[in-house]
Motif scaffolding. Structure first.
Motif, PDB file in Angstrom:
ATOM      1  N   LEU A 107      -3.501 -14.198  -1.417  1.00  0.00           N
ATOM      2  CA  LEU A 107      -3.133 -13.170  -0.417  1.00  0.00           C
ATOM      3  C   LEU A 107      -2.729 -11.865  -0.912  1.00  0.00           C
ATOM      4  O   LEU A 107      -1.949 -11.920  -1.925  1.00  0.00           O
ATOM      5  CB  LEU A 107      -2.309 -13.950   0.372  1.00  0.00           C
ATOM      6  CG  LEU A 107      -2.781 -14.981   1.439  1.00  0.00           C
ATOM      7  CD1 LEU A 107      -1.555 -15.817   1.984  1.00  0.00           C
ATOM      8  CD2 LEU A 107      -3.421 -14.391   2.430  1.00  0.00           C
ATOM      9  N   PRO A 108      -2.689 -10.843  -0.280  1.00  0.00           N
ATOM     10  CA  PRO A 108      -2.212  -9.604  -0.762  1.00  0.00           C
ATOM     11  C   PRO A 108      -0.760  -9.588  -0.719  1.00  0.00           C
ATOM     12  O   PRO A 108      -0.181 -10.232   0.379  1.00  0.00           O
ATOM     13  CB  PRO A 108      -2.747  -8.512   0.112  1.00  0.00           C
ATOM     14  CG  PRO A 108      -3.232  -9.334   1.508  1.00  0.00           C
ATOM     15  CD  PRO A 108      -3.607 -10.481   1.042  1.00  0.00           C
ATOM     16  N   THR A 109       0.117  -9.011  -1.416  1.00  0.00           N
ATOM     17  CA  THR A 109       1.369  -8.949  -1.530  1.00  0.00           C
ATOM     18  C   THR A 109       1.886  -7.359  -1.393  1.00  0.00           C
ATOM     19  O   THR A 109       1.084  -6.664  -1.644  1.00  0.00           O
ATOM     20  CB  THR A 109       2.044  -9.386  -2.812  1.00  0.00           C
ATOM     21  OG1 THR A 109       1.648  -8.966  -3.894  1.00  0.00           O
ATOM     22  CG2 THR A 109       1.713 -10.863  -2.804  1.00  0.00           C
ATOM     23  N   TYR A 110       3.276  -7.276  -0.894  1.00  0.00           N
ATOM     24  CA  TYR A 110       3.808  -5.939  -0.577  1.00  0.00           C
ATOM     25  C   TYR A 110       4.988  -5.677  -1.423  1.00  0.00           C
ATOM     26  O   TYR A 110       5.882  -6.699  -1.540  1.00  0.00           O
ATOM     27  CB  TYR A 110       3.832  -5.646   0.641  1.00  0.00           C
ATOM     28  CG  TYR A 110       2.669  -5.904   1.574  1.00  0.00           C
ATOM     29  CD1 TYR A 110       1.431  -5.104   1.556  1.00  0.00           C
ATOM     30  CD2 TYR A 110       2.422  -7.111   2.318  1.00  0.00           C
ATOM     31  CE1 TYR A 110       0.402  -5.138   2.352  1.00  0.00           C
ATOM     32  CE2 TYR A 110       1.344  -7.579   3.222  1.00  0.00           C
ATOM     33  CZ  TYR A 110       0.333  -6.540   2.958  1.00  0.00           C
ATOM     34  OH  TYR A 110      -0.765  -6.840   3.767  1.00  0.00           O
ATOM     35  N   ARG A 111       5.687  -4.372  -1.590  1.00  0.00           N
ATOM     36  CA  ARG A 111       6.908  -4.405  -1.829  1.00  0.00           C
ATOM     37  C   ARG A 111       7.739  -3.993  -0.646  1.00  0.00           C
ATOM     38  O   ARG A 111       7.250  -3.688   0.320  1.00  0.00           O
ATOM     39  CB  ARG A 111       6.955  -2.808  -2.821  1.00  0.00           C
ATOM     40  CG  ARG A 111       6.279  -2.717  -4.105  1.00  0.00           C
ATOM     41  CD  ARG A 111       6.351  -1.623  -4.913  1.00  0.00           C
ATOM     42  NE  ARG A 111       6.380  -0.426  -3.916  1.00  0.00           N
ATOM     43  CZ  ARG A 111       5.156   0.247  -3.660  1.00  0.00           C
ATOM     44  NH1 ARG A 111       3.952  -0.509  -4.331  1.00  0.00           N
ATOM     45  NH2 ARG A 111       5.030   1.207  -2.903  1.00  0.00           N
ATOM     46  N   PRO A 112       8.856  -4.146  -0.678  1.00  0.00           N
ATOM     47  CA  PRO A 112       9.736  -3.898   0.622  1.00  0.00           C
ATOM     48  C   PRO A 112       9.503  -2.532   1.066  1.00  0.00           C
ATOM     49  O   PRO A 112       9.493  -2.350   2.478  1.00  0.00           O
ATOM     50  CB  PRO A 112      11.080  -4.143   0.007  1.00  0.00           C
ATOM     51  CG  PRO A 112      11.264  -4.910  -1.101  1.00  0.00           C
ATOM     52  CD  PRO A 112       9.882  -4.500  -1.825  1.00  0.00           C
ATOM     53  N   ASP A 113       8.976  -1.421   0.447  1.00  0.00           N
ATOM     54  CA  ASP A 113       8.892  -0.021   0.777  1.00  0.00           C
ATOM     55  C   ASP A 113       7.309   0.156   1.178  1.00  0.00           C
ATOM     56  O   ASP A 113       7.106   1.461   1.060  1.00  0.00           O
ATOM     57  CB  ASP A 113       9.770   0.917   0.213  1.00  0.00           C
ATOM     58  CG  ASP A 113       9.458   0.900  -1.108  1.00  0.00           C
ATOM     59  OD1 ASP A 113       8.764  -0.046  -1.545  1.00  0.00           O
ATOM     60  OD2 ASP A 113       9.920   1.859  -1.961  1.00  0.00           O
ATOM     61  N   ASP A 114       6.688  -0.647   0.845  1.00  0.00           N
ATOM     62  CA  ASP A 114       5.060  -0.257   0.834  1.00  0.00           C
ATOM     63  C   ASP A 114       4.671   0.104   2.151  1.00  0.00           C
ATOM     64  O   ASP A 114       4.773  -0.652   3.095  1.00  0.00           O
ATOM     65  CB  ASP A 114       4.527  -1.639   0.327  1.00  0.00           C
ATOM     66  CG  ASP A 114       3.046  -1.404  -0.104  1.00  0.00           C
ATOM     67  OD1 ASP A 114       2.415  -0.496   0.239  1.00  0.00           O
ATOM     68  OD2 ASP A 114       2.728  -2.206  -1.102  1.00  0.00           O
ATOM     69  N   PRO A 115       4.340   1.429   2.088  1.00  0.00           N
ATOM     70  CA  PRO A 115       3.533   2.159   3.305  1.00  0.00           C
ATOM     71  C   PRO A 115       2.409   1.356   3.919  1.00  0.00           C
ATOM     72  O   PRO A 115       2.114   1.515   4.914  1.00  0.00           O
ATOM     73  CB  PRO A 115       3.297   3.492   2.980  1.00  0.00           C
ATOM     74  CG  PRO A 115       3.199   3.339   1.449  1.00  0.00           C
ATOM     75  CD  PRO A 115       4.210   2.527   0.941  1.00  0.00           C
TER      76      PRO A 115
END
Length: 578
Positions: free
Chosen positions: A138-146
């Motif tokens: 699955l794709p992952t994100y940073r906390p501030d990822d737009p």
């Protein structure tokens, strides 16, 4: 090869009994370990030897002093002459340091090598291995990822079992969800590293049991569907998975074997996937025996613990992939000491009479006996009931019948909830996914199968068997916290719903709070529970400090409405009073 003559079991409860049973059949002696809370536990009596673990005369009930105490466990192994250690599941079973130190002490660790535990025990590293093995993630994100698309799932990079997980649907909730999940992960696994990944709303949890030896052989033993979950923890598991296509099954099994081979896996393990339609994505790999291994044993006829021991001793696997076959269907339910009607809150206390079911096609894995104490120190699972049949419906009916023959007095358990769940039309039709229970809080009201018309017990007229009608009752509305809160609230008083440890205070005396606002957090039975304000008002009292051990019912917060104002919190469910 290493000859194994005595195994120290670094665990407790039903899994310790399970390992003892197979070891005894193989002619291998066993050593149980126990904390002060488990001094008279069933696994202590069943083993050939038993050793108290803990430091000095201090109470060793806390996991950190006992079942997580590596030095104490290694001393116990040395004192008893054990030549191998089986970690079971939970506690240190996926701790690479424990496996490494067992090896340094000359002990055979019945599990994968420490470097594999370290690699696959971290979901972030496991993702990289999966990509190398061409397994979807699955794709992952940073906390501030737009680019973040809500909802997302915040989860611990280390560990599993639903600890350190939060679903986030609104961006404003992300910071608190990260903080709470991090605290829970640090407490459970000693590692607060977080992942934020895409959350699939209607996915199914399907996992593959793998087994590998040190000679390069990797097998799968079929798949299990574990989609019925609450608090991201499994409640019902079954094999084979009832809804996936033959093509999806083949792809899943092949992907699991590729992943295990890619990382150089040895011993028993489980590769977990999220399935949506014919797509699937890696969730994680559990580098240990699973709680739900009985369903695989029933459909394959194999003893996974025996195979674990033989592989750990250096033997090659005694069968090839084409010799692994699955017959019939098995369904396992986990019996918890918990209040299913109030947010599945864990319960603790002393049991009364306990009677587990017997019968054809029924398997019980349990350590709870009559008058045993269920401690607040450990996980609230008290047993597993598994049914086997020629097909899914036969297995379902077997488990339902077994549940009616299960008796656990003196404790609040989920037995009634399990019967309602398995008896629902949705479960019978396998129309379920990982969020099914969250979407169906009124599960007992769902249509049941095979309805035979009303009975006296369905009428609300006070009828009782062998007695006069029950007196008329009044319903009194009381203020209570929102359903997401773990707090029991009366007249603005927030009390501890169970024995536990205060791990966070977010409000102090004089602070104005809104209904549903977090006041603090309580950790009990390996879970974190948020305590929330029952209504708008001012905190006038805080009854505990961070780190305090509090009993059930302890007054933790008092929230008073300003003079002349009515409480604006959520109305409580009515309570029946005589």
């Amino acid at each position: 090869m290493s000859e194994i003559t005595k195994i120290l079991i670094a665990n407790r409860g039903e899994i310790a009994l399970r390992i003892i049973r197979t070891a005894r059949a193989m002619g291998i002696a066993t050593v149980a370990v126990y904390s002060d809370a488990d001094r008279d536990a069933a696994h202590v009596i069943a083993a050939d030897e038993a050793v108290r673990i803990g430091a000095g005369a201090a109470d060793s009930s806390a996991p950190a002093a006992s079942y997580l105490n590596i030095d104490a466990l290694l001393r116990a192994a040395k004192e008893t002459g054990a030549d191998a250690v089986h970690p079971g599941y939970g506690f240190l079973s996926e701790r690479a340091e424990f496996a490494r130190r067992c090896g340094e002490a000359g002990l055979v660790f019945i599990g994968p090598p420490p470097e594999v535990i370290e690699a696959m025990g971290r979901k972030d590293y496991a993702r990289r291995v999966a990509e190398q093995a061409a397994v979807p993630v699955l794709p992952t994100y940073r906390p501030d990822d737009p680019a973040m698309r809500l909802p997302v799932l915040v989860k611990a990079a280390a560990g599993g079992g639903g600890k350190g997980m939060r679903i986030v649907r609104y961006a404003a909730d992300l910071p608190e969800a990260l903080a709470a999940a991090q605290r829970e992960a640090e407490s459970a696994f000693g590692d607060g590293t977080m992942l934020i990944e895409r959350y699939v709303e209607h996915g199914r949890h399907v996992e593959v049991q793998v087994l590998a030896d040190a000679h390069g052989n990797v097998l799968h033993l079929g798949e299990r569907d574990c989609s019925v979950q609450r608090r991201h923890q499994k409640v019902v598991e079954e094999s084979p998975a009832p809804t996936i296509s033959a093509a999806a099954r083949e792809s899943l099994l092949d992907a699991a074997v590729r992943l295990a081979a890619q990382v150089g896996y040895v011993n028993a393990g489980t590769v977990e996937f999220l399935v949506t339609g014919d797509e699937f994505f890696l969730l994680e790999m559990n580098t240990r025996l699973q709680v739900e291994h009985p369903v695989t044993e029933l459909v394959t006829g194999l003893d996974l613990v025996e195979l674990q021991i033989r592989v750990a001793a250096g033997e090659p696997l005694p069968l090839r992939q084409e010799q692994v076959s699955s017959h019939g269907h098995a369904i396992e339910v986990r019996v918890y000491a918990e209040d299913a009607d109030h947010g599945f809150l864990p319960q603790a206390g002393r049991a009364g009479v306990v009677a587990w079911p017997r019968g054809e096609g029924v398997r019980v894995d349990a350590a709870l006996r009559s008058f045993d104490e269920v401690s607040a120190w450990y996980d609230p699972m008290i047993g597993k009931v598994t049914g086997y049949g020629r097909d899914r419906e036969c297995a379902r009916e077997t488990v339902l019948a077994a549940l009616t023959r299960t008796r656990i007095d003196g404790l609040t358990t989920n037995l009634g909830f399990l019967s309602a769940l398995l008896g629902s039309a949705q479960f019978a039709e396998a129309a379920i996914d990982t969020a099914w229970l969250d979407r169906n809080p009124d599960l007992p009201l769902h249509p049941r199968l095979g309805a035979d018309g009303p009975t006296p017990f369905d009428l609300l007229d006070g009828w009782r068997l062998a007695g006069p009608p029950r007196p008329a009752q009044a319903r009194v509305e009381r203020s209570r916290a929102s359903s997401s809160s773990a707090a029991a609230v009366l007249d603005g008083v927030v009390r501890a719903p169970m024995p536990g440890t205060v791990i966070a205070l977010k409000a102090g005396p004089g602070q104005r709070v809104s209904a549903g606002e977090a006041l603090g957090a309580l950790e009990a039975m390996k879970m974190e529970h948020t305590l929330t304000a029952p209504h708008d008002g001012v905190v006038t009292r805080v009854g505990a400090c961070v780190g305090d051990q509090v009993p059930i019912g302890a007054e933790l917060f008092v929230v008073e409405s300003p003079a002349g104002e009515e409480p604006a919190g959520e109305a409580a469910e009515g309570e029946d009073l005589p």
